[in-house]
Motif scaffolding. Sequence first.
Motif, mmCIF file in Angstrom:
data_model
loop_
_atom_site.group_PDB
_atom_site.id
_atom_site.type_symbol
_atom_site.label_atom_id
_atom_site.label_comp_id
_atom_site.label_asym_id
_atom_site.label_seq_id
_atom_site.Cartn_x
_atom_site.Cartn_y
_atom_site.Cartn_z
ATOM 1 N N PHE A 129 0.857 -1.181 0.000
ATOM 2 C CA PHE A 129 0.000 0.000 0.000
ATOM 3 C C PHE A 129 0.894 1.232 0.000
ATOM 4 C CE2 PHE A 129 -2.244 -3.346 2.227
ATOM 5 C CZ PHE A 129 -3.511 -3.327 1.666
ATOM 6 N N ALA A 130 0.574 2.172 -0.885
ATOM 7 C CA ALA A 130 1.219 3.478 -0.868
ATOM 8 C C ALA A 130 0.185 4.523 -0.478
ATOM 9 C CB ALA A 130 1.810 3.799 -2.241
ATOM 10 N N GLU A 131 0.634 5.723 -0.239
ATOM 11 C CA GLU A 131 -0.319 6.784 0.105
ATOM 12 C C GLU A 131 -1.306 7.008 -1.028
ATOM 13 O OE1 GLU A 131 -0.308 11.410 1.741
ATOM 14 O OE2 GLU A 131 1.547 10.448 1.086
ATOM 15 N N PHE A 132 -0.861 6.777 -2.279
ATOM 16 C CA PHE A 132 -1.750 6.980 -3.420
ATOM 17 C C PHE A 132 -2.481 5.703 -3.830
ATOM 18 C CE2 PHE A 132 2.624 6.335 -4.781
ATOM 19 C CZ PHE A 132 2.518 5.249 -5.631
ATOM 20 N N SER A 133 -2.483 4.693 -2.965
ATOM 21 C CA SER A 133 -3.250 3.474 -3.234
ATOM 22 C C SER A 133 -4.698 3.691 -2.810
ATOM 23 C CB SER A 133 -2.660 2.282 -2.470
ATOM 24 O OG SER A 133 -1.320 2.058 -2.833
ATOM 25 N N PRO A 134 -5.667 3.403 -3.660
ATOM 26 C CA PRO A 134 -7.074 3.566 -3.257
ATOM 27 C C PRO A 134 -7.420 2.748 -2.023
ATOM 28 C CG PRO A 134 -6.881 3.207 -5.626
ATOM 29 C CD PRO A 134 -5.528 2.973 -5.050
ATOM 30 N N GLU A 135 -6.852 1.543 -1.885
ATOM 31 C CA GLU A 135 -7.149 0.720 -0.719
ATOM 32 C C GLU A 135 -6.664 1.392 0.565
ATOM 33 O OE1 GLU A 135 -6.362 -1.924 -4.299
ATOM 34 O OE2 GLU A 135 -5.474 -0.149 -3.365
ATOM 35 N N TRP A 136 -5.507 2.049 0.499
ATOM 36 C CA TRP A 136 -5.001 2.739 1.688
ATOM 37 C C TRP A 136 -5.893 3.926 2.042
ATOM 38 C CZ3 TRP A 136 -1.876 1.669 5.500
ATOM 39 C CH2 TRP A 136 -1.478 2.703 6.359
ATOM 40 N N GLN A 137 -6.359 4.646 1.037
ATOM 41 C CA GLN A 137 -7.261 5.758 1.308
ATOM 42 C C GLN A 137 -8.573 5.278 1.921
ATOM 43 O OE1 GLN A 137 -6.660 9.061 1.183
ATOM 44 N NE2 GLN A 137 -4.541 8.422 0.784
ATOM 45 N N ALA A 138 -9.036 4.076 1.500
ATOM 46 C CA ALA A 138 -10.255 3.517 2.102
ATOM 47 C C ALA A 138 -10.027 3.167 3.566
ATOM 48 C CB ALA A 138 -10.692 2.280 1.314
ATOM 49 N N ILE A 139 -8.864 2.563 3.876
ATOM 50 C CA ILE A 139 -8.556 2.237 5.263
ATOM 51 C C ILE A 139 -8.399 3.513 6.090
ATOM 52 C CG2 ILE A 139 -6.793 1.204 6.744
ATOM 53 C CD1 ILE A 139 -6.247 -0.808 4.511
ATOM 54 N N ALA A 140 -7.747 4.522 5.523
ATOM 55 C CA ALA A 140 -7.563 5.786 6.243
ATOM 56 C C ALA A 140 -8.907 6.462 6.497
ATOM 57 C CB ALA A 140 -6.645 6.705 5.446
ATOM 58 N N TYR A 141 -9.834 6.387 5.522
ATOM 59 C CA TYR A 141 -11.162 6.970 5.739
ATOM 60 C C TYR A 141 -11.856 6.279 6.910
ATOM 61 C CZ TYR A 141 -16.167 7.496 5.398
ATOM 62 O OH TYR A 141 -17.480 7.706 5.722
ATOM 63 N N ALA A 142 -11.808 4.956 6.938
ATOM 64 C CA ALA A 142 -12.466 4.219 8.012
ATOM 65 C C ALA A 142 -11.885 4.614 9.371
ATOM 66 C CB ALA A 142 -12.325 2.720 7.783
ATOM 67 N N ALA A 143 -10.569 4.807 9.438
ATOM 68 C CA ALA A 143 -9.950 5.205 10.701
ATOM 69 C C ALA A 143 -10.407 6.596 11.118
ATOM 70 C CB ALA A 143 -8.429 5.148 10.569
ATOM 71 N N ARG A 144 -10.483 7.521 10.154
ATOM 72 C CA ARG A 144 -10.912 8.887 10.482
ATOM 73 C C ARG A 144 -12.382 8.937 10.883
ATOM 74 N NH1 ARG A 144 -8.186 10.034 5.664
ATOM 75 N NH2 ARG A 144 -10.219 10.276 4.649
ATOM 76 N N ALA A 145 -13.213 8.171 10.160
ATOM 77 C CA ALA A 145 -14.650 8.222 10.396
ATOM 78 C C ALA A 145 -15.099 7.342 11.547
ATOM 79 C CB ALA A 145 -15.392 7.815 9.118
ATOM 80 N N GLY A 146 -14.216 6.499 12.064
ATOM 81 C CA GLY A 146 -14.589 5.629 13.157
ATOM 82 C C GLY A 146 -15.511 4.500 12.752
ATOM 83 N N VAL A 147 -15.420 4.054 11.494
ATOM 84 C CA VAL A 147 -16.242 2.941 11.026
ATOM 85 C C VAL A 147 -15.348 1.728 10.834
ATOM 86 C CG1 VAL A 147 -17.880 4.498 9.925
ATOM 87 C CG2 VAL A 147 -15.989 3.557 8.590
ATOM 88 N N GLU A 148 -15.972 0.583 10.677
ATOM 89 C CA GLU A 148 -15.229 -0.665 10.588
ATOM 90 C C GLU A 148 -14.703 -0.871 9.173
ATOM 91 O OE1 GLU A 148 -15.694 -5.408 11.734
ATOM 92 O OE2 GLU A 148 -17.375 -4.013 12.017
ATOM 93 N N ALA A 149 -13.487 -1.387 9.074
ATOM 94 C CA ALA A 149 -12.883 -1.757 7.793
ATOM 95 C C ALA A 149 -12.434 -3.201 7.879
ATOM 96 C CB ALA A 149 -11.708 -0.843 7.451
ATOM 97 N N ARG A 150 -12.717 -3.961 6.837
ATOM 98 C CA ARG A 150 -12.332 -5.365 6.771
ATOM 99 C C ARG A 150 -11.739 -5.648 5.389
ATOM 100 N NH1 ARG A 150 -18.039 -8.156 8.641
ATOM 101 N NH2 ARG A 150 -18.252 -7.163 10.711
#
Length: 774
Positions: A79-100
Amino acid sequence: MPDLPVPRLSVLGVRHHGPGSARAVRDELNRIRPDLVLVEGPPEADGLVALAADPGMRPPVALLAYVPGEPSRAAFWPFAEFSPEWQAIAYAARAGVEARFCDLPAAHSLALDADPVRRDPIGELARAAGYDDPERWWEDLVEHRGEAGTLDVVAEAMRAVREGHIAEGAEARREAYMRRTLRNAAREGFARIAVVCGAWHLPALSPPVLTLPALPASVPSSPVPSPPTLPSPGGRARRSGPPAGRGPDTPDGPGRAPSPAEDERLLRGLPRVRVEMTWVPWTHGRLAAGAGYGAGVAAPGWYEHLFTAPDHPVERWLARAAAILREEDLPVSSAHVIEAVRLAEALAALRGRPLAGLSEVTEAVRAVLCGGDELPVELVRRRMVVGERLGRVPDATPMVPLRRDLRDEQRRLRMKPEAMAGEHDLDLRRPLDLGRSRLLHRLALLDVPWGTPRRARSKGTFKESWSLEWRPELDVALIEAAAWGITVEAAASARVRDLLAGGAGLPELSALVERCLLAHLPDALAYVLGRIEDRAALDGEVRHLMGALPALVRARRYGDVRGTEGLGSVTESMLARICAGLSPALTGLDEDAAREMAALMDGVHTAAGLMGSGRWLATLAGIARRDDLPGLLDGRIVRILFDAEALEDDVAARMARSMSPGNPPARSAAWMEGFLSGGGLLLVHDSRLLATVDAWLTGLSPEAFVDVLPLLRRTFGAFPAPERRMIGGRIRSGAAPRPGSPGGDEGADYDDGLAAGAVRTVRDILGRGTGGRP
């Protein structure tokens, strides 16, 4: 059973490590606000997702799955900072929602033997659009169009390229497991589910292909927008995607969605292994397609720039390139940057591109900033296009104890891992550098080559030079080495004992002693020395003793600097046994055996000189009286004794006898090779020896000269070019008189009285006193 509420499902098909996809995913997730984010990846890593929010986590990083006890069976998910999957994980962390993670478990993928052959959909679409460069097509279609509609464009493109495709093997199992994960999430009652996956899998997951259980068949899981238009090479817009009411082809036939039962049958009975997961640092260089990662990109540094600098990317890129060139003292001004920007934009306009891409800015760098010189262009490519970034994982990351100990040692010794190779000179008289040296040597024993030794700039034994480069594969090597111990020192010591389990010979044991000394492993060293004493007492082969002695004596040189005990008793005993058995070992040798023995003798001679023992020269002086030695060894022994001023008779007379017409020319040539292997300057400074060689060569018959020519080429070809030129100059100037001529008298070359003072001074400097031969 009452019907479950219908979840709102959004499947976001992306290009792995695509900055345009990453921005679009980030914006879309902020818009739809899902309460569950599913990301393509191994579900065993679900417990590690929370670490992405740790301040100590800095991409690029990778998930590492490995089989305990078989770390060679491992897989990475970068995962890089410009990876869409990383941005999805980062969104979940910021929003306090679950990521799997929703891909096929690593327990199955690592157990399956065959790796599926990957298609290159980006390349196929680029060729269909008339592009010969997939990266350029992707930039024009996605990266330069802005965020709006990026995901729709990617989805339409993948539906087009996948039309008629039937998933089989590992691909079919992966998609079946993704559908199972979606169904399980629906049963849990999540209202809004977002799936971030490779766009290739989007048709297999999007409605109406996906059927959720306990939901009315007439209610779609999420609205299906009409597909956008996809530009064609001819400029005509066309629509792609399945016709209304029909899904893509499936393994069971076109137009029918696979049922849950069919997916379960496909997943039933899959082999599995026990795996463990962790985060490891990654590098931009390993993200590059040339590094062997199948979903990589050719220019990760460029893609990171596009993601982090969406405004004025060309100007910012060329300004950074100019700064890098200035660091190398290259004259690059602001005017150069302005002209480079103009050139890149002009090239883009001529080529019909919406914005200058990597090829245009690279040509601008080459033409304007570098003046056509490819060397600085390669510097920019290495530092910017690929990039030097090495990621970081937080302290809370699960690690094998050996990896954690190494991290602590790196901090204690202030050795920060870097992605690019760096040169480091160590002064072993300083405790900090000595500790660094020991750590690098211990890792080398564990087959974790973080450092590569280089030739030190200083000739002193207290200097070492290393090239350090941390690669992600070293984390796998550390996992493999963890079987030897929980600390680097303990693991290296245990590894040494394991290396001895195979019955190593004396030369191998001696080399291991040297490595133990360099790594400062006293327990392992004592064990190896005991094995050497036992083996040396039983091994009657003189060649084995000769091969082992030099490494042991070299190890003694580090005793004072590294704080290790001497090896005097072992080396003295071995040298005594070598001297006792050398003469019989020189009998009946063929050419290859004589050449091998000459190399061993050179090593022992150097070792004996370091030991300060006169026994070796006395042994060689006794052997030099024999007349049955092979020519190569005879000449080599004479040269060793001559250089040590221990030759009993005159060297010129000895050479003349060896090159007399009574000897076969091949033996005379071999004698010359052995004698001159120490260097050709002797012929430059001793006119009698040069005259003897010249007389022998000119006296050979044409047939004999042809026979000995290969040996002569090997002998004189080993001399440095300046030495060969000086020898030729001496011959052309007549400075090599014939033996017996007036000029052949060695005393005519210099005056003993005038030279006596200089000779005494040189002898005092060398510590040889004033006796003996001047």
